[in-house]
Design a protein around this motif. Sequence first.
Motif, PDB file in Angstrom:
ATOM      1  N   ALA A 305       0.825  -1.205   0.000  1.00 13.12           N
ATOM      2  CA  ALA A 305       0.000   0.000   0.000  1.00 13.12           C
ATOM      3  C   ALA A 305       0.860   1.256   0.000  1.00 13.12           C
ATOM      4  O   ALA A 305       0.599   2.215  -0.740  1.00 13.12           O
ATOM      5  CB  ALA A 305      -0.930  -0.005   1.212  1.00 13.12           C
ATOM      6  N   GLU A 306       1.899   1.266   0.809  1.00 18.12           N
ATOM      7  CA  GLU A 306       2.753   2.447   0.889  1.00 18.12           C
ATOM      8  C   GLU A 306       3.432   2.710  -0.442  1.00 18.12           C
ATOM      9  O   GLU A 306       3.521   3.860  -0.899  1.00 18.12           O
ATOM     10  CB  GLU A 306       3.789   2.245   2.002  1.00 18.12           C
ATOM     11  CG  GLU A 306       4.443   3.530   2.499  1.00 18.12           C
ATOM     12  CD  GLU A 306       5.582   3.968   1.592  1.00 18.12           C
ATOM     13  OE1 GLU A 306       5.866   5.183   1.557  1.00 18.12           O
ATOM     14  OE2 GLU A 306       6.185   3.105   0.920  1.00 18.12           O
ATOM     15  N   LYS A 307       3.902   1.654  -1.092  1.00 18.73           N
ATOM     16  CA  LYS A 307       4.543   1.812  -2.397  1.00 18.73           C
ATOM     17  C   LYS A 307       3.550   2.318  -3.428  1.00 18.73           C
ATOM     18  O   LYS A 307       3.867   3.193  -4.254  1.00 18.73           O
ATOM     19  CB  LYS A 307       5.142   0.481  -2.836  1.00 18.73           C
ATOM     20  CG  LYS A 307       5.948   0.550  -4.115  1.00 18.73           C
ATOM     21  CD  LYS A 307       7.240   1.294  -3.901  1.00 18.73           C
ATOM     22  CE  LYS A 307       8.130   1.229  -5.127  1.00 18.73           C
ATOM     23  NZ  LYS A 307       9.429   1.874  -4.920  1.00 18.73           N
ATOM     24  N   ALA A 308       2.333   1.766  -3.422  1.00 16.79           N
ATOM     25  CA  ALA A 308       1.323   2.149  -4.399  1.00 16.79           C
ATOM     26  C   ALA A 308       0.923   3.616  -4.237  1.00 16.79           C
ATOM     27  O   ALA A 308       0.826   4.360  -5.221  1.00 16.79           O
ATOM     28  CB  ALA A 308       0.097   1.250  -4.266  1.00 16.79           C
ATOM     29  N   VAL A 309       0.685   4.041  -3.013  1.00 16.76           N
ATOM     30  CA  VAL A 309       0.276   5.429  -2.773  1.00 16.76           C
ATOM     31  C   VAL A 309       1.397   6.389  -3.154  1.00 16.76           C
ATOM     32  O   VAL A 309       1.175   7.394  -3.847  1.00 16.76           O
ATOM     33  CB  VAL A 309      -0.149   5.628  -1.307  1.00 16.76           C
ATOM     34  CG1 VAL A 309      -0.331   7.108  -0.982  1.00 16.76           C
ATOM     35  CG2 VAL A 309      -1.442   4.865  -1.033  1.00 16.76           C
ATOM     36  N   THR A 310       2.606   6.088  -2.725  1.00 19.10           N
ATOM     37  CA  THR A 310       3.736   6.970  -3.032  1.00 19.10           C
ATOM     38  C   THR A 310       3.937   7.108  -4.535  1.00 19.10           C
ATOM     39  O   THR A 310       4.104   8.219  -5.061  1.00 19.10           O
ATOM     40  CB  THR A 310       5.023   6.432  -2.384  1.00 19.10           C
ATOM     41  OG1 THR A 310       4.833   6.376  -0.968  1.00 19.10           O
ATOM     42  CG2 THR A 310       6.205   7.330  -2.692  1.00 19.10           C
ATOM     43  N   THR A 311       3.891   5.985  -5.263  1.00 21.78           N
ATOM     44  CA  THR A 311       4.114   6.030  -6.708  1.00 21.78           C
ATOM     45  C   THR A 311       2.976   6.750  -7.417  1.00 21.78           C
ATOM     46  O   THR A 311       3.208   7.558  -8.320  1.00 21.78           O
ATOM     47  CB  THR A 311       4.272   4.611  -7.275  1.00 21.78           C
ATOM     48  OG1 THR A 311       5.300   3.924  -6.566  1.00 21.78           O
ATOM     49  CG2 THR A 311       4.612   4.649  -8.747  1.00 21.78           C
ATOM     50  N   ALA A 312       1.725   6.463  -7.034  1.00 23.96           N
ATOM     51  CA  ALA A 312       0.585   7.119  -7.682  1.00 23.96           C
ATOM     52  C   ALA A 312       0.652   8.634  -7.505  1.00 23.96           C
ATOM     53  O   ALA A 312       0.427   9.395  -8.456  1.00 23.96           O
ATOM     54  CB  ALA A 312      -0.722   6.576  -7.116  1.00 23.96           C
ATOM     55  N   LEU A 313       0.971   9.088  -6.303  1.00 29.62           N
ATOM     56  CA  LEU A 313       1.059  10.531  -6.075  1.00 29.62           C
ATOM     57  C   LEU A 313       2.209  11.142  -6.858  1.00 29.62           C
ATOM     58  O   LEU A 313       2.115  12.275  -7.344  1.00 29.62           O
ATOM     59  CB  LEU A 313       1.203  10.815  -4.576  1.00 29.62           C
ATOM     60  CG  LEU A 313       0.006  10.411  -3.709  1.00 29.62           C
ATOM     61  CD1 LEU A 313       0.259  10.753  -2.247  1.00 29.62           C
ATOM     62  CD2 LEU A 313      -1.277  11.085  -4.197  1.00 29.62           C
TER      63      LEU A 313
END
Length: 528
Positions: A305-313
């Motif tokens: 989740a942390e990787k996904a949110v960081t990359t999407a932003l």
Amino acid sequence: MDRETNTLTAPRPDHRADGPVSFAATAVEVAGDPEDGPRLLRRAARRLCEAAGPDTVLTHTGGELTARLEPGLHAAMYVSTEMRRDGAGSPLLRLNLRLSGRGAAPSPAALERWAEVWHRQALSALEVVRVAGELPLMSAAVERLRPGRPLEGFAVLVTGHFLTDLVHLVGCLAELGAPLDAMTVLRKDYAYQWRHRVHGHLVEQGVRVVDAGDPAAVREHTERARRRGLRCLALDDGGYVAPALLDQARAGGAAPAGPGEWAGVVEQTMSGIYKLQGREPELPFPVFSVAQSRLKGRIESYWIAEKAVTTALDLLPALKIEGQPALVVGYGNVGAQIAALLTQRRMRVAVHDADILQLIDAHESGYVTDRDLPALLDRHEPLLVFGVTGRTSMSTREFRSLRRPAYLASVSSRDIEFDLPALEALAEGDPVTRPSSSTHVLPGGVDVTVLAGGRPVNFHETDSISNLHSDLVYAGMLIGACAVATRPAPPGLDRGWADAVLEESGLLLDYYDRYGPRATARPAAPRR
């Protein structure tokens, strides 16, 4: 080639007396001893010549190796060593490839092809040791499981993301007895930095590499194993194996659990489990579900989740996200973590899930919810939508409900989360395509931007989660593979079996000892 693989520069014209010559160059960086440089260069040059054909001649000229790869295309190869003033790390060898085309410039397709072949450089011994050091849980699991070589006699099929942890996983399987020359790896095609080097390393080890989308891959693996008198076992990532075997049996093929056939499958993704829903009675072998285990759900979900949110932003244009509405579709282990992370970033978060218990949980956790996804889209007007269901969460009806410009970010394996053909059919005109996104204009002028081409944003031009994070689940898969190989289990999908095996294996105790409160008292290991 993507920008993270030291790829070919743009062709550069150079005018000479006998006509213009176009140049392009690329390099592979390898951690290794300087004295290994000539040997590594010769190996890379032979690989290039083998791809060019049996008549290709390799010559040594003025400290370089040279060859003609195709009419009008000449290759010059040499090795250099990077000088590091800080003295940190291992020496860095650079294997250089310089292509020149006389007359017409080499085509982009030709440059792409030869650059990919050049980058299929196996990992050096120093790099293999470094990767192993980043995956201590896997190595410790092998030490516990190695006696008796439980995978001896098994042709193992692995579906994998081509990250460096895959190299260590395959090495661990070999240590547990699985013959490398009977192993198949299905390649998931994501733009990872080391993907070509991982591919080259596996091939050099004798492993057969096949594209994960090849419909014949599972059948061919089964036939190869049968000819050698080996049983089959799979470590799957996304439901490529068990559904294919069931489809084969439905079509009148050989039973996948007959003599010399399939012992079972270890599955680590929920998308793979979803593909088996309603088909569990057809399974002639056990499926070891790491995907549904407490180990994966409670620990790994946050990292994803942390990787996904960081990359999407990071993929969004310059926007102020605080106070903006976001929507998470799918409130499972990863979706719940994404919702929490977006809330920490002060976004106004809504949640949808088809499972009523999950929806109640989201509501009582304080999120905006609705049983009807189009109604929620219409009311909440999200700027950013995360799809985390492992299935198709948005199609025509949902796209029509978007009321403002929106960005769609998938966190599911492959590109199934958003119905991209439906979006293209609904849109007016051609999409505006950028390196990391494509924007479609819907009727009414609403812009919908799909991030990372609809593929998982946590896999976009990055190495997903780090080796230290993937270590736990891969160790669990090794334990699952040995359980499938050695323990009697009824056919079907029993999530309790996976939990019981994993929790008695010592893996979680090892994890706690390494990363729990006592770990803070230990001196940090020296960096290689």
